[in-house]
Design a protein around this motif. Structure first.
Motif, PDB file in Angstrom:
ATOM      1  N   SER A  70      -7.323  13.062  40.620  1.00 33.41           N
ATOM      2  CA  SER A  70      -7.971  14.199  41.276  1.00 33.41           C
ATOM      3  C   SER A  70      -7.280  14.445  42.613  1.00 33.41           C
ATOM      4  CB  SER A  70      -9.465  13.941  41.477  1.00 33.41           C
ATOM      5  OG  SER A  70      -9.673  12.806  42.317  1.00 33.41           O
ATOM      6  N   LEU A  71      -7.698  15.529  43.264  1.00 31.74           N
ATOM      7  CA  LEU A  71      -7.130  15.852  44.569  1.00 31.74           C
ATOM      8  C   LEU A  71      -7.517  14.823  45.612  1.00 31.74           C
ATOM      9  CD1 LEU A  71      -5.539  17.826  46.323  1.00 31.74           C
ATOM     10  CD2 LEU A  71      -7.668  19.118  46.673  1.00 31.74           C
ATOM     11  N   SER A  72      -8.726  14.302  45.532  1.00 34.60           N
ATOM     12  CA  SER A  72      -9.148  13.288  46.501  1.00 34.60           C
ATOM     13  C   SER A  72      -8.333  12.007  46.346  1.00 34.60           C
ATOM     14  CB  SER A  72     -10.643  12.996  46.328  1.00 34.60           C
ATOM     15  OG  SER A  72     -10.911  12.509  45.010  1.00 34.60           O
ATOM     16  N   VAL A  73      -8.045  11.626  45.103  1.00 32.87           N
ATOM     17  CA  VAL A  73      -7.212  10.446  44.878  1.00 32.87           C
ATOM     18  C   VAL A  73      -5.811  10.667  45.439  1.00 32.87           C
ATOM     19  CG1 VAL A  73      -6.159   8.979  43.118  1.00 32.87           C
ATOM     20  CG2 VAL A  73      -8.530   9.721  42.863  1.00 32.87           C
ATOM     21  N   ALA A  74      -5.265  11.867  45.240  1.00 31.05           N
ATOM     22  CA  ALA A  74      -3.944  12.177  45.778  1.00 31.05           C
ATOM     23  C   ALA A  74      -3.951  12.125  47.298  1.00 31.05           C
ATOM     24  CB  ALA A  74      -3.504  13.560  45.289  1.00 31.05           C
ATOM     25  N   THR A  75      -5.036  12.594  47.922  1.00 32.23           N
ATOM     26  CA  THR A  75      -5.121  12.562  49.378  1.00 32.23           C
ATOM     27  C   THR A  75      -5.178  11.137  49.901  1.00 32.23           C
ATOM     28  OG1 THR A  75      -6.308  14.681  49.337  1.00 32.23           O
ATOM     29  CG2 THR A  75      -6.427  13.389  51.357  1.00 32.23           C
ATOM     30  N   VAL A  76      -5.964  10.284  49.228  1.00 31.10           N
ATOM     31  CA  VAL A  76      -6.046   8.883  49.641  1.00 31.10           C
ATOM     32  C   VAL A  76      -4.693   8.190  49.470  1.00 31.10           C
ATOM     33  CG1 VAL A  76      -7.117   6.663  49.121  1.00 31.10           C
ATOM     34  CG2 VAL A  76      -8.506   8.734  49.180  1.00 31.10           C
ATOM     35  N   ARG A  77      -4.028   8.476  48.368  1.00 34.40           N
ATOM     36  CA  ARG A  77      -2.701   7.893  48.151  1.00 34.40           C
ATOM     37  C   ARG A  77      -1.723   8.330  49.243  1.00 34.40           C
ATOM     38  NH1 ARG A  77      -1.033   8.331  41.755  1.00 34.40           N
ATOM     39  NH2 ARG A  77      -2.539   6.832  40.897  1.00 34.40           N
ATOM     40  N   LEU A  78      -1.747   9.606  49.553  1.00 36.34           N
ATOM     41  CA  LEU A  78      -0.834  10.122  50.568  1.00 36.34           C
ATOM     42  C   LEU A  78      -1.081   9.461  51.914  1.00 36.34           C
ATOM     43  CD1 LEU A  78       1.363  12.084  51.435  1.00 36.34           C
ATOM     44  CD2 LEU A  78      -0.389  13.833  51.731  1.00 36.34           C
ATOM     45  N   SER A  79      -2.354   9.275  52.272  1.00 35.47           N
ATOM     46  CA  SER A  79      -2.685   8.641  53.543  1.00 35.47           C
ATOM     47  C   SER A  79      -2.187   7.195  53.586  1.00 35.47           C
ATOM     48  CB  SER A  79      -4.195   8.683  53.766  1.00 35.47           C
ATOM     49  OG  SER A  79      -4.547   8.009  54.955  1.00 35.47           O
ATOM     50  N   LYS A  80      -2.420   6.445  52.506  1.00 36.27           N
ATOM     51  CA  LYS A  80      -1.982   5.046  52.487  1.00 36.27           C
ATOM     52  C   LYS A  80      -0.459   4.938  52.457  1.00 36.27           C
ATOM     53  CE  LYS A  80      -6.128   3.144  50.265  1.00 36.27           C
ATOM     54  NZ  LYS A  80      -6.656   2.400  49.089  1.00 36.27           N
ATOM     55  N   ASN A  81       0.166   5.767  51.647  1.00 34.69           N
ATOM     56  CA  ASN A  81       1.628   5.707  51.564  1.00 34.69           C
ATOM     57  C   ASN A  81       2.275   6.124  52.875  1.00 34.69           C
ATOM     58  OD1 ASN A  81       2.061   4.761  48.888  1.00 34.69           O
ATOM     59  ND2 ASN A  81       1.517   6.783  48.093  1.00 34.69           N
ATOM     60  N   TYR A  82       1.682   7.105  53.567  1.00 34.60           N
ATOM     61  CA  TYR A  82       2.243   7.500  54.855  1.00 34.60           C
ATOM     62  C   TYR A  82       2.144   6.368  55.870  1.00 34.60           C
ATOM     63  CZ  TYR A  82       2.655   9.566  59.447  1.00 34.60           C
ATOM     64  OH  TYR A  82       3.023   9.810  60.740  1.00 34.60           O
ATOM     65  N   THR A  83       1.018   5.663  55.877  1.00 31.66           N
ATOM     66  CA  THR A  83       0.864   4.541  56.800  1.00 31.66           C
ATOM     67  C   THR A  83       1.891   3.451  56.517  1.00 31.66           C
ATOM     68  OG1 THR A  83      -1.513   4.997  56.954  1.00 31.66           O
ATOM     69  CG2 THR A  83      -0.768   2.845  57.705  1.00 31.66           C
ATOM     70  N   TYR A  84       2.204   3.251  55.242  1.00 28.17           N
ATOM     71  CA  TYR A  84       3.135   2.179  54.870  1.00 28.17           C
ATOM     72  C   TYR A  84       4.593   2.623  54.978  1.00 28.17           C
ATOM     73  CZ  TYR A  84       4.969  -1.784  52.208  1.00 28.17           C
ATOM     74  OH  TYR A  84       5.658  -2.911  51.830  1.00 28.17           O
ATOM     75  N   PHE A  85       4.895   3.850  54.525  1.00 24.05           N
ATOM     76  CA  PHE A  85       6.282   4.321  54.452  1.00 24.05           C
ATOM     77  C   PHE A  85       6.624   5.335  55.535  1.00 24.05           C
ATOM     78  CE2 PHE A  85       5.587   3.278  49.865  1.00 24.05           C
ATOM     79  CZ  PHE A  85       6.558   2.297  49.733  1.00 24.05           C
ATOM     80  N   ARG A  86       5.893   5.384  56.644  1.00 18.29           N
ATOM     81  CA  ARG A  86       6.059   6.489  57.571  1.00 18.29           C
ATOM     82  C   ARG A  86       7.477   6.570  58.152  1.00 18.29           C
ATOM     83  NH1 ARG A  86       2.694   2.817  60.135  1.00 18.29           N
ATOM     84  NH2 ARG A  86       3.408   1.972  62.127  1.00 18.29           N
ATOM     85  N   ILE A  87       8.091   5.424  58.436  1.00 20.90           N
ATOM     86  CA  ILE A  87       9.459   5.459  58.965  1.00 20.90           C
ATOM     87  C   ILE A  87      10.426   5.960  57.899  1.00 20.90           C
ATOM     88  CG2 ILE A  87      11.336   4.051  59.885  1.00 20.90           C
ATOM     89  CD1 ILE A  87       9.310   2.335  61.278  1.00 20.90           C
ATOM     90  N   ASN A  88      10.223   5.525  56.651  1.00 21.38           N
ATOM     91  CA  ASN A  88      11.064   6.031  55.560  1.00 21.38           C
ATOM     92  C   ASN A  88      10.878   7.524  55.376  1.00 21.38           C
ATOM     93  OD1 ASN A  88      10.151   3.112  55.042  1.00 21.38           O
ATOM     94  ND2 ASN A  88      11.948   3.272  53.722  1.00 21.38           N
ATOM     95  N   TYR A  89       9.632   7.991  55.513  1.00 21.26           N
ATOM     96  CA  TYR A  89       9.369   9.419  55.348  1.00 21.26           C
ATOM     97  C   TYR A  89      10.052  10.235  56.449  1.00 21.26           C
ATOM     98  CZ  TYR A  89       5.835   8.566  51.721  1.00 21.26           C
ATOM     99  OH  TYR A  89       5.186   8.228  50.558  1.00 21.26           O
ATOM    100  N   PHE A  90       9.969   9.763  57.681  1.00 22.08           N
ATOM    101  CA  PHE A  90      10.651  10.467  58.779  1.00 22.08           C
ATOM    102  C   PHE A  90      12.162  10.465  58.563  1.00 22.08           C
ATOM    103  CE2 PHE A  90       6.687  10.004  61.210  1.00 22.08           C
ATOM    104  CZ  PHE A  90       6.626  11.254  61.810  1.00 22.08           C
ATOM    105  N   THR A  91      12.688   9.382  58.006  1.00 16.35           N
ATOM    106  CA  THR A  91      14.121   9.321  57.713  1.00 16.35           C
ATOM    107  C   THR A  91      14.502  10.340  56.645  1.00 16.35           C
ATOM    108  OG1 THR A  91      14.110   6.952  58.249  1.00 16.35           O
ATOM    109  CG2 THR A  91      15.994   7.794  57.033  1.00 16.35           C
TER     110      THR A  91
END
Length: 223
Positions: A70-91
């Motif tokens: 669902s959209l809520s699951v996708a939002t939770v995933r995005l929040s957790k993945n951003y916290t973990y991969f944030r430097i990779n995402y900025f790269t």
């Protein structure tokens, strides 16, 4: 009789720099040292920030990808993945913008010239520096700042540079959002300091003024 008089000795004097020359040399050396310190600080913070990135194998682990329910699951995933991969995402976002600029040399030249103008005409100029003179006309610091602001507005908003940057930024953010929504974060383990607000990546703290959180000592588990 021969003339035994010794030849005349010419006086030798060492020219000493005048006060005006000293005032001309000191601001130049101060500006050079400020420029070196600025670029050295950027290089060090970028190096230390990239050293804390997550392994790229975790980022592209295909076995961890699944469709969100669902959209809520996708939002939770995005929040957790951003916290973990944030430097990779900025790269990734930075790499997308860099590729876009390389593919548009005109935009790259304009942005490089604009950045150089801001650095050498405003950021590194000292109050004791000589006023800027162009074609025999002297410009004050306020006039120089106004010229830089107008030039920035024209280059960013009235040329293709701005649209190219926005497009590249949207592509980079889209890639990050898709990855964050489809990558299941169940196998990711966050430290206690990483789960408290996320914070700003270390290599961005130079521009935001944020201080990276100090690592906390591990707490022994109770028997």
């Amino acid at each position: 009789m021969a003339n035994n008089s010794s030849p005349a000795v010419l006086p030798i004097s060492n020219a000493q720099p005048t006060a005006g020359e000293n005032q001309t040399l000191l601001p130049s050396s101060a500006s050079n040292s400020a420029a070196r310190a600025f670029f050295a600080g950027i290089t060090e913070t970028v190096r230390s920030g990239l050293a804390n990135r997550r392994p790229w194998q975790e980022l592209v682990d295909r076995s961890a990808f699944s469709k969100p329910e669902s959209l809520s699951v996708a939002t939770v995933r995005l929040s957790k993945n951003y916290t973990y991969f944030r430097i990779n995402y900025f790269t990734v976002i930075t790499a997308v913008i860099a590729i876009s600029l390389v593919m548009n040399p005109f935009s790259l030249i304009l942005l490089t010239g604009l950045l150089a103008a801001w650095i050498f005409l405003y950021l590194f100029r000292q109050s004791s520096d000589q006023p800027l003179v162009v074609f025999g006309r002297q410009f004050s610091e306020r006039e120089t700042l106004l010229f830089l602001i107008v030039s920035t507005f024209v280059i960013i908003f009235l040329t293709s540079v701005g649209s190219g940057l926005v497009s590249a930024l949207m592509v980079g953010v889209g890639i990050v959002c898709l990855h964050g929504a489809f990558r299941a974060p169940e196998d990711l383990f966050l430290d206690e300091t990483e789960t408290q607000g996320g914070g700003v990546p270390g290599f961005l703290s130079l521009f935001t003024g944020a201080v990276p959180a100090a690592p906390q000592p591990p707490v022994a588990a109770r028997a």
